[in-house]
Every structure is written in structure tokens, then in C-alpha cells.
Design an enzyme around this catalytic site. Structure first.
Site, PDB file in Angstrom:
ATOM      1  N   ARG A   1      49.355 -44.659 135.043  1.00 45.64           N
ATOM      2  CA  ARG A   1      49.040 -44.296 136.420  1.00 45.64           C
ATOM      3  C   ARG A   1      48.920 -45.567 137.244  1.00 45.64           C
ATOM      4  NH1 ARG A   1      43.900 -40.732 138.233  1.00 45.64           N
ATOM      5  NH2 ARG A   1      42.804 -42.602 137.573  1.00 45.64           N
TER       6      ARG A   1
ATOM      7  N   THR B   1      48.184 -46.147 143.966  1.00 44.35           N
ATOM      8  CA  THR B   1      48.714 -44.897 144.539  1.00 44.35           C
ATOM      9  C   THR B   1      48.228 -43.681 143.756  1.00 44.35           C
ATOM     10  OG1 THR B   1      50.640 -44.899 143.097  1.00 44.35           O
ATOM     11  CG2 THR B   1      50.853 -46.106 145.181  1.00 44.35           C
TER      12      THR B   1
ATOM     13  N   ASP C   1      38.349 -39.748 124.709  1.00 46.35           N
ATOM     14  CA  ASP C   1      39.663 -40.360 124.916  1.00 46.35           C
ATOM     15  C   ASP C   1      40.461 -40.243 123.622  1.00 46.35           C
ATOM     16  OD1 ASP C   1      41.755 -42.443 124.831  1.00 46.35           O
ATOM     17  OD2 ASP C   1      40.970 -42.952 126.807  1.00 46.35           O
TER      18      ASP C   1
ATOM     19  N   ASP D   1      41.827 -43.555 122.102  1.00 44.54           N
ATOM     20  CA  ASP D   1      40.757 -44.373 121.510  1.00 44.54           C
ATOM     21  C   ASP D   1      40.309 -43.785 120.181  1.00 44.54           C
ATOM     22  OD1 ASP D   1      40.871 -46.008 123.679  1.00 44.54           O
ATOM     23  OD2 ASP D   1      38.968 -45.362 124.555  1.00 44.54           O
TER      24      ASP D   1
END
Ligand code: URA
Length: 210
Positions: free
Chosen positions: A103, A107, A201, A204
Site C-alpha cells: 500500500r 495515497t 498479522d 508475522d
């Protein structure tokens, strides 16, 4: 778009152990592989096959084999890699391509930072592996990417999804041929973009960075 949410005690059992924060990475990886194999069973329900004639020890009969062009399996880096072994165990003749999506923090739009896929995906059935459908940004971008290359249909396998991400994908894909196979549909996203109750996550936990 078709959505299939798994409803099976084996899947729910494995998911419960994945969700548990005490589950160590080696167990998390093993269970992810097992879970994907079960979800892949559902995800490949419409995989294209062709008839072949074989001889049994008793007679000649017609069976099927996975057809051409071969299905394409696309894990989204990094966490989708943890799903790859389980998928190719069930679909050993599939071709594997890779997509790295991230990402842009200014933006907030997803972009592709790595890509290893055939240029022309005309007539190909694609299976995207992305464990967590959270906002839907990266999965939506991956689906657009594959259709832009000519994919015939796209099936995405996700371990968990949030309703927000599901709604975004549903709106984005319109009438294109997309199927989502989910281990579970969770309650919501929290303010940090994590799925609740979720499992944390996924990258992770797979790769031991926590
Ligand atoms: N990605 C993850 O790994 N976990 C979440 O809860 C959301 C996105």
C-alpha cells in the site's frame, strides 16, 4: 460474485488454534497448510477437466484429468506464500505465479511491487491466495491485475475475511466471474485495519516476526 464460507468442524477447529495467540509459528504454518488443503477442495470445485480413457486391471473406463491450459495459482506476497504448499498439494499440475502487493502510505492505494506471471492469461483459471481479506485493497488490485491480463475466472482463497473487505470486493468485481472461498467471515475491522476477532498479522505469525 460467489462467496463460500466454510462450515465444517475440522476447519473451525484448525482456525481456533490459528487464532490463539499462544500458537507458535511452526504450528501456525502447519495448520495453515492443512487448512488451505481443505479450502482448496471447495475452491477447485469448478476446475476445468478433460476426459481421458484409462485401463483398470479389469476394463477400460473414462476418467478425467486437470485440463489445459493449466490452472494458475497466485500467492500474494508475503503471507500468501504460507498457503502455497497446501494448495499445490491438491493441485500439483498447477502453474504458480507471484504477485507482491503493497500500500502506498501517502495515497493509501495498493500497488504491485513484484510480479512473476505469464503475460497472457487468456482462458486461464486463476486461484489467488491471500490469507486476510481486510480492507480488500490488495485482493481487489490482484483480481483487477489478473483480469487485465485476460484471466477467464478468478477464485480467491482467504483464511479470514472482514465484512468491509467482502463488500468492497463485491462492488469492485461487478459481473466478472469471481469466487471467494473463506475459512470464516469475522465481525469487523478495527481502527488499525485488523480483522476482529482475527488472528493478528498473518505474515508475522507465519514467519515468526512476533
Ligand atoms: N492483515 C493481517 O495479517 N491481519 C489482519 O487482521 C488484517 C490484515
Amino acid at each position: 460474485m460467489r462467496v463460500h464460507v466454510a462450515d465444517h468442524p475440522l476447519i473451525t477447529h484448525k482456525l481456533t488454534v490459528l487464532r490463539d495467540k499462544r500458537t507458535p509459528s511452526p504450528v501456525f504454518r502447519q495448520l495453515t497448510e492443512e487448512l488451505i488443503t481443505l479450502l482448496a477442495y471447495e475452491a477447485t470445485r469448478n476446475v476445468r477437466v478433460e476426459d481421458i480413457e484409462i485401463e483398470t486391471p479389469v476394463t477400460t473406463t473414462v476418467g478425467v484429468r486437470i485440463g489445459e491450459p493449466r490452472p494458475l495459482v497466485v500467492p500474494i506476497l508475503r503471507a500468501g506464500l504460507g498457503m502455497l504448499d497446501g494448495m499445490v498439494k491438491l493441485l500439483p499440475t498447477a502453474e504458480v505465479g507471484f504477485l507482491g502487493m503493497a500500500r502506498n502510505e501517502e495515497t493509501l492505494q495498493p500497488y504491485t511491487y513484484a510480479e512473476r506471471l505469464p503475460e497472457d492469461l487468456s482462458d486461464r483459471q486463476c486461484f489467488v491466495l491471500d490469507p486476510m481479506l481486510a480492507t480488500g485493497g490488495s485482493l481487489g488490485a490482484a483480481i483487477d491485475f489478473l483480469f487485465a491480463r485476460g484471466a477467464q475466472d478468478v477464485t480467491a482463497i482467504c483464511i479470514l475475511a472482514a465484512p468491509e473487505g467482502l463488500a468492497k470486493i463485491e462492488e469492485q468485481v461487478g459481473d466478472r466471474d469471481v469466487t471467494l472461498v473463506l475459512g470464516a467471515l469475522d465481525e469487523r475491522l478495527n481502527e488499525k485495519g485488523y480483522i476482529v476477532p482475527g488472528l493478528g498479522d498473518a505474515g508475522d505469525r507465519l514467519y515468526g516476526t512476533v
